[in-house]
Design a protein around this motif. Sequence first.
Motif, PDB file in Angstrom:
ATOM      1  N   GLY A  70      77.402  28.933  62.596  1.00 56.55           N
ATOM      2  CA  GLY A  70      78.264  29.769  61.775  1.00 56.55           C
ATOM      3  C   GLY A  70      77.515  30.765  60.912  1.00 56.55           C
ATOM      4  N   VAL A  71      76.192  30.838  61.086  1.00 56.29           N
ATOM      5  CA  VAL A  71      75.368  31.794  60.343  1.00 56.29           C
ATOM      6  C   VAL A  71      74.919  32.910  61.269  1.00 56.29           C
ATOM      7  N   GLU A  72      75.052  34.143  60.815  1.00 49.17           N
ATOM      8  CA  GLU A  72      74.447  35.296  61.462  1.00 49.17           C
ATOM      9  C   GLU A  72      73.471  35.926  60.482  1.00 49.17           C
ATOM     10  N   ILE A  73      72.207  35.978  60.839  1.00 54.68           N
ATOM     11  CA  ILE A  73      71.205  36.605  59.980  1.00 54.68           C
ATOM     12  C   ILE A  73      71.187  38.086  60.336  1.00 54.68           C
ATOM     13  N   THR A  74      71.804  38.886  59.467  1.00 52.61           N
ATOM     14  CA  THR A  74      72.075  40.286  59.795  1.00 52.61           C
ATOM     15  C   THR A  74      71.124  41.268  59.136  1.00 52.61           C
ATOM     16  N   ALA A  75      70.383  40.842  58.110  1.00 50.69           N
ATOM     17  CA  ALA A  75      69.539  41.800  57.392  1.00 50.69           C
ATOM     18  C   ALA A  75      68.305  41.102  56.828  1.00 50.69           C
ATOM     19  N   LEU A  76      67.173  41.796  56.881  1.00 51.77           N
ATOM     20  CA  LEU A  76      65.906  41.314  56.325  1.00 51.77           C
ATOM     21  C   LEU A  76      65.320  42.413  55.455  1.00 51.77           C
ATOM     22  N   CYS A  77      64.922  42.049  54.238  1.00 54.83           N
ATOM     23  CA  CYS A  77      64.419  43.045  53.296  1.00 54.83           C
ATOM     24  C   CYS A  77      63.153  42.554  52.609  1.00 54.83           C
ATOM     25  N   ASP A  78      62.144  43.409  52.586  1.00 58.14           N
ATOM     26  CA  ASP A  78      60.908  43.134  51.855  1.00 58.14           C
ATOM     27  C   ASP A  78      60.192  44.460  51.685  1.00 58.14           C
ATOM     28  N   ILE A  79      59.246  44.541  50.756  1.00 61.31           N
ATOM     29  CA  ILE A  79      58.461  45.771  50.619  1.00 61.31           C
ATOM     30  C   ILE A  79      57.343  45.834  51.648  1.00 61.31           C
ATOM     31  N   ARG A  80      57.112  44.727  52.370  1.00 58.66           N
ATOM     32  CA  ARG A  80      56.009  44.670  53.322  1.00 58.66           C
ATOM     33  C   ARG A  80      56.551  44.557  54.750  1.00 58.66           C
ATOM     34  N   GLN A  81      56.119  45.456  55.611  1.00 57.29           N
ATOM     35  CA  GLN A  81      56.568  45.427  57.002  1.00 57.29           C
ATOM     36  C   GLN A  81      56.153  44.130  57.684  1.00 57.29           C
ATOM     37  N   ALA A  82      54.981  43.610  57.342  1.00 56.54           N
ATOM     38  CA  ALA A  82      54.515  42.376  57.967  1.00 56.54           C
ATOM     39  C   ALA A  82      55.468  41.220  57.691  1.00 56.54           C
ATOM     40  N   ALA A  83      56.038  41.200  56.509  1.00 55.41           N
ATOM     41  CA  ALA A  83      56.972  40.130  56.167  1.00 55.41           C
ATOM     42  C   ALA A  83      58.238  40.230  57.003  1.00 55.41           C
ATOM     43  N   VAL A  84      58.771  41.438  57.137  1.00 58.67           N
ATOM     44  CA  VAL A  84      59.976  41.627  57.939  1.00 58.67           C
ATOM     45  C   VAL A  84      59.691  41.371  59.419  1.00 58.67           C
ATOM     46  N   ASP A  85      58.533  41.814  59.889  1.00 58.35           N
ATOM     47  CA  ASP A  85      58.154  41.531  61.279  1.00 58.35           C
ATOM     48  C   ASP A  85      58.110  40.028  61.528  1.00 58.35           C
ATOM     49  N   GLY A  86      57.557  39.294  60.570  1.00 57.58           N
ATOM     50  CA  GLY A  86      57.520  37.845  60.711  1.00 57.58           C
ATOM     51  C   GLY A  86      58.906  37.240  60.743  1.00 57.58           C
ATOM     52  N   GLY A  87      59.815  37.760  59.912  1.00 54.37           N
ATOM     53  CA  GLY A  87      61.193  37.289  59.931  1.00 54.37           C
ATOM     54  C   GLY A  87      61.873  37.556  61.264  1.00 54.37           C
ATOM     55  N   GLN A  88      61.615  38.725  61.833  1.00 56.22           N
ATOM     56  CA  GLN A  88      62.187  39.046  63.143  1.00 56.22           C
ATOM     57  C   GLN A  88      61.669  38.103  64.221  1.00 56.22           C
TER      58      GLN A  88
END
Length: 494
Positions: free
Chosen positions: A87-105
Amino acid sequence: MAQNRRSFLGNLALGAGVLAAAPLAACSGEKDVSKLSHIKESAGKNPKMNFNMCGYAAPKLDTVRVGFVGIGDRGSGAVKRMTYIEGVEITALCDIRQAAVDGGQKILSDAGLPKAKEFVGGDLGFKELCESGLVDLVYIATPWEWHVPVAIAAMEADSHAAVEVSTAKTMDECWQMVETSERTKKHCVILENCCYDFFEMLTLNMSRQGVFGDLVHGEGAYIHDLDYWHFNKPKDDKMTDGAYTKMWRMHENKRKANVYPTHGLGPICQAMNINRGDKMDYLTSMMSDDFTLKHRIAEKAKEDPFFEQFVGWEMRGNMDLQMIRTNKGRTIMIQHDISSPRPYSRIHMLSGTKCFAQKWPKQHIAFGHNLVDDAKMKELEDKYTPEMIRRVGEMAKQVGGHGGMDFVMDWRLIDCLRNGLPMDMDVYDAASWSCITPLSEWSIANKSNSIEIPDFTRGAWKTNAPVDLTMKGAGTTEVRNLIKANSKGQLNVH
């Protein structure tokens, strides 16, 4: 905690964050007590309640669209845990560092889930995420100074907010959270995972069932030697690095206050029905001198010029403690020490007229002078373990997150949103547990004089219902992608 509260944003003041500007002068070692008068003034506020958020059931969300702000050591763990929750959709990732968002993806990809929308590269990214229309819940794992600004932006944009501990740094921020949640009718949940640890849940249910008789006293703490994390330099090209971005925790340790009170306090407050039948009336606080941090900084500076910038700083003392009295005459003691070479402890002690329990240094229960034996302990666990833990406890241990309590917390949050149920920890808990920081700062600066703790419920504590442990109307949210789970007595796994 073993995992770090790091991963987002710099030290700029913008938007709602300006509210913290006045108190911050006192956070940097100011000794002029008049600089702290704003704390007492704000603590004395008594604005009219707009709407009682305790017991409020927001409209059901069959699917909860979650956006994460801050994806470092702490936030990345939350992203991974949410991939297991139906029942969860992870729709958005936010950080000031691209590496952090890449890791989340990558976490999403490894779980077989679609990519999320990215919000990267600027301090205002969280505002764009909140206003995107892509999220129902904003999960906030940033440095502390950004917790309330992001939470306010989320609620103002018609999303619920889930905020890592502590939620607020100042009295003004506490009131702003409360008033915004009431006005928007959006939940502002404090992500106090220790309330969902297994022994804390056991003793909460024992208290609810009258096993303790009348609770008389409780003790909690955050005693954790953070030397490794304090002196580990950030690596911005990695999602996780066991460090604090821009060394933000070092800056926080200049403040003469209990800057991290909620791990020990939250479970005690729930057992005592604080804000739901009782309230905290006033506290007094005391702090030792700093016997270690300043010396460690000097030592590290000799090894690495990077640490020369912190040499000469006046740091918080090793130990600070708060004594709190409640309206019903109970007492609470909270300790905080992150710079002494001591074993980890949150104490978690409850003392009643019939029963005593304590988790650290050794988990035990007593009904008199002697501790119960192993057979009696198992009998108590079998009888009083709450239904929530029976449903997801074993799977939570497999998913992980501080032994499983993080997953129980996240699963419960989503299950309540999906079933239109009240939150176990609402905005009044977020404010009253977090306000211990500025109140302790004032008391320490004023030779341990007492200071009143605001009633954020404005009298509603007298009739607010205690946290519901029955799971009535709950437990419909399943767990996915957990292959080795033992589903006996647990939720369905697929």
